[in-house]
Scaffold this motif. Structure first.
Motif, PDB file in Angstrom:
ATOM      1  N   TYR A   7       0.842  -1.185   0.000  1.00  0.00           N
ATOM      2  CA  TYR A   7       0.000   0.000   0.000  1.00  0.00           C
ATOM      3  C   TYR A   7       0.888   1.249   0.000  1.00  0.00           C
ATOM      4  N   PRO A   8       0.843   2.058  -1.067  1.00  0.00           N
ATOM      5  CA  PRO A   8       1.657   3.276  -1.113  1.00  0.00           C
ATOM      6  C   PRO A   8       0.879   4.468  -0.556  1.00  0.00           C
ATOM      7  N   ALA A   9       1.584   5.328   0.159  1.00  0.00           N
ATOM      8  CA  ALA A   9       0.952   6.522   0.708  1.00  0.00           C
ATOM      9  C   ALA A   9       1.982   7.637   0.784  1.00  0.00           C
ATOM     10  N   THR A  10       1.511   8.827   1.056  1.00  0.00           N
ATOM     11  CA  THR A  10       2.385   9.973   1.249  1.00  0.00           C
ATOM     12  C   THR A  10       1.761  10.871   2.288  1.00  0.00           C
ATOM     13  N   ILE A  11       2.555  11.783   2.817  1.00  0.00           N
ATOM     14  CA  ILE A  11       2.000  12.840   3.653  1.00  0.00           C
ATOM     15  C   ILE A  11       2.368  14.180   3.026  1.00  0.00           C
ATOM     16  N   VAL A  12       1.530  15.162   3.247  1.00  0.00           N
ATOM     17  CA  VAL A  12       1.831  16.539   2.878  1.00  0.00           C
ATOM     18  C   VAL A  12       1.655  17.385   4.125  1.00  0.00           C
ATOM     19  N   GLY A  13       2.293  18.538   4.133  1.00  0.00           N
ATOM     20  CA  GLY A  13       2.250  19.402   5.299  1.00  0.00           C
ATOM     21  C   GLY A  13       3.313  20.468   5.159  1.00  0.00           C
ATOM     22  N   VAL A  14       3.850  20.909   6.294  1.00  0.00           N
ATOM     23  CA  VAL A  14       4.889  21.940   6.266  1.00  0.00           C
ATOM     24  C   VAL A  14       6.063  21.437   5.428  1.00  0.00           C
ATOM     25  N   PRO A  15       6.484  22.200   4.417  1.00  0.00           N
ATOM     26  CA  PRO A  15       7.582  21.731   3.572  1.00  0.00           C
ATOM     27  C   PRO A  15       8.919  21.739   4.313  1.00  0.00           C
ATOM     28  N   PRO A  16       9.870  20.902   3.806  1.00  0.00           N
ATOM     29  CA  PRO A  16       9.770  20.042   2.632  1.00  0.00           C
ATOM     30  C   PRO A  16       9.174  18.679   2.952  1.00  0.00           C
ATOM     31  N   GLN A  17       8.442  18.148   1.993  1.00  0.00           N
ATOM     32  CA  GLN A  17       7.887  16.802   2.048  1.00  0.00           C
ATOM     33  C   GLN A  17       8.168  16.128   0.702  1.00  0.00           C
ATOM     34  N   LEU A  74       4.869  28.158 -25.531  1.00  0.00           N
ATOM     35  CA  LEU A  74       4.274  29.342 -24.925  1.00  0.00           C
ATOM     36  C   LEU A  74       5.248  30.493 -24.719  1.00  0.00           C
ATOM     37  N   VAL A  75       6.418  30.190 -24.166  1.00  0.00           N
ATOM     38  CA  VAL A  75       7.359  31.240 -23.775  1.00  0.00           C
ATOM     39  C   VAL A  75       8.728  30.902 -24.359  1.00  0.00           C
ATOM     40  N   PRO A  76       8.943  31.185 -25.644  1.00  0.00           N
ATOM     41  CA  PRO A  76      10.206  30.773 -26.276  1.00  0.00           C
ATOM     42  C   PRO A  76      11.428  31.434 -25.661  1.00  0.00           C
ATOM     43  N   GLU A  77      11.265  32.576 -24.980  1.00  0.00           N
ATOM     44  CA  GLU A  77      12.410  33.262 -24.391  1.00  0.00           C
ATOM     45  C   GLU A  77      12.836  32.681 -23.048  1.00  0.00           C
ATOM     46  N   ILE A  78      12.080  31.739 -22.519  1.00  0.00           N
ATOM     47  CA  ILE A  78      12.425  31.207 -21.202  1.00  0.00           C
ATOM     48  C   ILE A  78      13.669  30.323 -21.296  1.00  0.00           C
ATOM     49  N   VAL A  79      14.558  30.509 -20.319  1.00  0.00           N
ATOM     50  CA  VAL A  79      15.795  29.733 -20.239  1.00  0.00           C
ATOM     51  C   VAL A  79      15.684  28.672 -19.152  1.00  0.00           C
ATOM     52  N   ASP A  80      15.128  29.062 -18.026  1.00  0.00           N
ATOM     53  CA  ASP A  80      15.051  28.151 -16.895  1.00  0.00           C
ATOM     54  C   ASP A  80      13.907  28.587 -15.990  1.00  0.00           C
ATOM     55  N   MET A  81      13.568  27.705 -15.062  1.00  0.00           N
ATOM     56  CA  MET A  81      12.472  27.972 -14.144  1.00  0.00           C
ATOM     57  C   MET A  81      12.795  27.323 -12.809  1.00  0.00           C
ATOM     58  N   GLU A  82      12.384  27.956 -11.728  1.00  0.00           N
ATOM     59  CA  GLU A  82      12.643  27.451 -10.382  1.00  0.00           C
ATOM     60  C   GLU A  82      11.396  27.645  -9.537  1.00  0.00           C
ATOM     61  N   MET A  83      11.003  26.585  -8.838  1.00  0.00           N
ATOM     62  CA  MET A  83       9.891  26.679  -7.898  1.00  0.00           C
ATOM     63  C   MET A  83      10.427  26.361  -6.514  1.00  0.00           C
ATOM     64  N   PRO A  84      10.765  27.374  -5.727  1.00  0.00           N
ATOM     65  CA  PRO A  84      11.326  27.108  -4.389  1.00  0.00           C
ATOM     66  C   PRO A  84      10.373  26.285  -3.529  1.00  0.00           C
ATOM     67  N   VAL A  85      10.946  25.404  -2.738  1.00  0.00           N
ATOM     68  CA  VAL A  85      10.145  24.540  -1.863  1.00  0.00           C
ATOM     69  C   VAL A  85       9.214  25.371  -0.979  1.00  0.00           C
ATOM     70  N   GLU A  86       9.725  26.499  -0.496  1.00  0.00           N
ATOM     71  CA  GLU A  86       8.939  27.329   0.417  1.00  0.00           C
ATOM     72  C   GLU A  86       7.716  27.934  -0.250  1.00  0.00           C
ATOM     73  N   GLY A  87       7.691  27.942  -1.577  1.00  0.00           N
ATOM     74  CA  GLY A  87       6.548  28.480  -2.298  1.00  0.00           C
ATOM     75  C   GLY A  87       5.445  27.477  -2.544  1.00  0.00           C
ATOM     76  N   VAL A  88       5.632  26.227  -2.067  1.00  0.00           N
ATOM     77  CA  VAL A  88       4.657  25.134  -2.226  1.00  0.00           C
ATOM     78  C   VAL A  88       3.983  25.188  -3.604  1.00  0.00           C
ATOM     79  N   PHE A  89       4.797  25.043  -4.629  1.00  0.00           N
ATOM     80  CA  PHE A  89       4.360  24.946  -6.022  1.00  0.00           C
ATOM     81  C   PHE A  89       3.842  26.280  -6.563  1.00  0.00           C
ATOM     82  N   HIS A  90       2.573  26.582  -6.347  1.00  0.00           N
ATOM     83  CA  HIS A  90       1.948  27.695  -7.028  1.00  0.00           C
ATOM     84  C   HIS A  90       2.296  29.061  -6.446  1.00  0.00           C
TER      85      HIS A  90
END
Length: 641
Positions: free
Chosen positions: A313-323, A344-360
């Motif tokens: 049985y696989p499971a996960t938890i979510v909560g205060v990052p990082p998880q 969409l954005v041909p000028e984009i070179v890279d992208m970063e989503m910091p853990v503290e930003g919880v994705f969105h």
């Protein structure tokens, strides 16, 4: 690499030294989650955990994709960027002109590969149907309760299958499932999700909606269910591409309209009846680090449960990052950079989503800038791109700015930032889990243009004197006693930003305080003030950033101050304040309930402390919840929260 089943993946983790088998009995009610929370916050994400003694017939697998290395193992690559490069090469190959017969013939092998990735329905039963429960009973599964204030036990890694009733297009998504009875769960479909759209279509037709839930199998199924694919793109085509082998599907037993992976560990079949009354589902300790509040959601009736012999049985938890979900998000960040760039954005070179930003909440994009206004063009494109529509704070930086070195990033952004003209505010759809919005699922957004400006983008009216390298905190607090703490560490790195903890005690407190601070000569040259609640330890920057991003609605909670410059005649100085404190009805006229931070209760913490040495997890690790319990409740000795 295609894994035969979840057991194959577990053995691979074990051979790679990435798995700890826990043989001591551990209770799925809160204890498994508390242990996993401690391990997932170890450097690099700790190890995967296989709880072999749960009081049930099935072991529980946790944190299986909770590190960069394990995420790569799950997807069969050495580096996540390898997938992005392969996708980019495919785009280029398919889009380049085909000038002759040889060019066209050269496409045939790749087209054959495409065909080999497409899912295939096979006859007969699959391994997922080796055992059929005579009477479907969810209480036979080791479903975990993650946090003490959760509404109950939740299935947290369900791969949920639905189909459009009109054209039969399959959707595979992931939505938590609260268990209410042995054959009844909630179905937590957000209004923006494809499964919710399918539900509305069945409701319009007055028909029951077949649903199948898969647990386990190749871990790529779990990842693909979370991937932000365009509507009507089959998630199992992505899975086939990632594993380099087509997904074989078999028909469900009681819901034959649906097909599921033959190698899954568990299949829960059932239906949602749109004529049923909705059920009060939640709360749930969510990936934001706060409890998502209870609300009304559809009921899912279970008609069959099947599983492999020796199923896990696989499971996960979510909560205060990082998880663990931070690493799943990292895979999405890297994999989907190529499609964003190519379409969409041909000028984009890279992208970063910091853990503290919880994705969105926080996304940083790096672009090649060729003309004025290009950062705003990128902003509009990204906010219109699939699940990026939920983004709250977008930072756009130039190609020479290292976006993963946050100190250098901040130095560059603030050097080129006019807080009065280079920060853009909008409104739009937000994640329904965002508790800071005045209205659920609709709130403010902010784009910080941190690129080097062209002449056309510079407003010559403004003057920014050099910021101080240090300030007298005690002197400021003596004048403005509502400020309980100030972090001025950024000043010594030429980042003109202060972080202030404030105990609010009146309406409009932050707005008034922001004006008072702007008028202080000691703060001349400061461009940005970030406000957080007085309970926040502002010396802990990652935690502070997490709290700030969660509690901010940028459009509602920003305050821009301007005044004539003493140093430069005819010029104006400016500062922006951003209110990341929690909002109340009393002081902020905030009409929604404000959720609590997700923390363990003390009995569970103390139990895990006692058994830690029997878990084979190495040196003792204290509960991460203790820090937040102390911040929130003032006394970590409180037993019941």
């Amino acid at each position: 690499m295609a894994f035969k089943n979840l057991e194959h993946f577990i053995n691979t983790l074990d051979q790679a030294g990435e798995l700890v088998r826990i043989k001591r009995y551990v209770n799925p009610h809160l204890e498994i989650a508390e242990i996993t929370d401690r391990v997932s916050k170890m450097p690099g994400g700790g190890k995967a955990l296989l709880f072999e003694n749960t009081g049930y017939d099935f072991p529980v697998l946790m944190n299986s994709m909770g590190s960069y290395k394990r995420m790569c193992l799950a997807l069969g690559v050495a580096e996540l960027d390898d997938i992005a490069r392969e996708i980019e090469d495919l785009f280029k190959m398919l889009s380049k002109p085909k000038e002759g017969i040889l060019d066209k013939l050269s496409m045939l092998p790749k087209l054959g590969q495409f065909a080999s990735w497409m899912p295939k329905v096979v006859g007969g039963k699959g391994a997922c149907q080796e055992v059929v429960m005579e009477q479907p009973d969810l209480s036979k599964l080791p479903v975990i309760q993650c946090w003490p204030k959760d509404g109950g036990p939740f299935i947290t890694l369900p791969v949920i299958h639905t189909k459009d009733p009109h054209n039969g297009t399959r959707n595979v998504g992931m939505y938590r499932m609260q268990i209410f009875e042995k054959d009844l769960t909630g179905m937590h479909w957000h209004k923006h999700k494809v499964s919710a759209k399918h539900f509305n279509e069945y409701k319009a037709l007055g028909k029951k909606m077949p649903v199948a839930v898969v647990l386990g199998g190749d871990p790529v199924y779990t990842y693909s269910a979370t991937a932000p694919l365009p509507e009507n793109v089959d998630e199992y085509m992505l899975a086939g591409f990632l594993r380099k082998k087509k997904v074989e599907l078999v028909k469900c037993i009681t819901q034959p309209e649906l097909e599921v992976p033959a190698d899954a560990d568990f299949v829960i079949e059932g239906y949602v009846d749109p004529a049923d009354p909705l059920i009060w589902e939640g709360p749930f300790g969510d990936h934001t680090g706060y409890y998502s509040l209870a609300d009304w959601y559809p009921r899912f009736h279970v008609t069959a449960i099947t599983h492999r012999k020796n199923a896990v049985y696989p499971a996960t938890i979510v909560g205060v990052p990082p998880q663990e979900d931070a690493w799943i998000g990292k895979a999405t960040e890297r994999i989907f950079l190529a499609p964003i760039k190519m379409t969409l954005v041909p000028e984009i070179v890279d992208m970063e989503m910091p853990v503290e930003g919880v994705f969105h909440n926080l996304v940083i994009s790096q672009i090649v800038k060729d003309y004025p206004g290009q950062a705003q063009k990128v902003m509009n494109a990204m906010w219109g791109a699939g699940q990026m529509m939920f983004n709250k704070i977008l930072v756009v930086a130039g190609k020479d700015t290292p976006i993963t070195d946050y100190k250098k990033l901040a130095q560059h952004v603030f050097k080129h930032l006019n807080p009065a003209t280079d920060i853009y505010f909008s409104q739009g759809p937000m994640d329904v889990l965002d508790h800071s919005c005045s209205k659920m699922g609709f709130g403010g957004k902010m784009c910080i243009d941190g690129t080097t400006k062209f002449e056309e983008e510079i407003d010559e009216r403004y003057h920014f004197p050099e910021a101080p390298k240090a300030i007298e905190v005690a002197a400021i607090q003596s004048v403005l006693p509502g400020i309980t703490a100030i972090n001025q560490d950024l000043l010594k790195y030429n980042i003109p930003c202060l972080i202030l903890a404030v105990k609010k005690n009146k309406k409009g407190h932050i707005k008034t305080l922001n004006k008072q601070l702007f008028d202080l000569p000691a703060l001349k040259g400061i461009k940005m003030l970030l406000y957080v609640e007085h309970t926040v330890d502002v010396t802990d920057l990652p935690s502070t950033l997490w709290r700030f991003c969660n509690n901010l609605d940028p459009k509602r909670d920003h305050f821009i101050e301007e005044k004539d410059s003493i140093e430069s005649t005819g010029k104006v100085e400016a500062l922006i304040g951003l209110d990341g404190t929690l909002k109340t009805k009393e002081w902020d006229n905030f009409q929604r309930d404000w959720p609590n931070i997700v923390v363990s209760d003390l009995p569970t913490i103390e139990k895990v402390d006692l058994i830690w040495n029997e878990l084979n997890l190495g040196e003792f690790v204290a509960s991460p919840s203790l820090k937040y319990r102390k911040q929130i409740y003032g006394d970590e000795a409180i037993v019941d929260i």
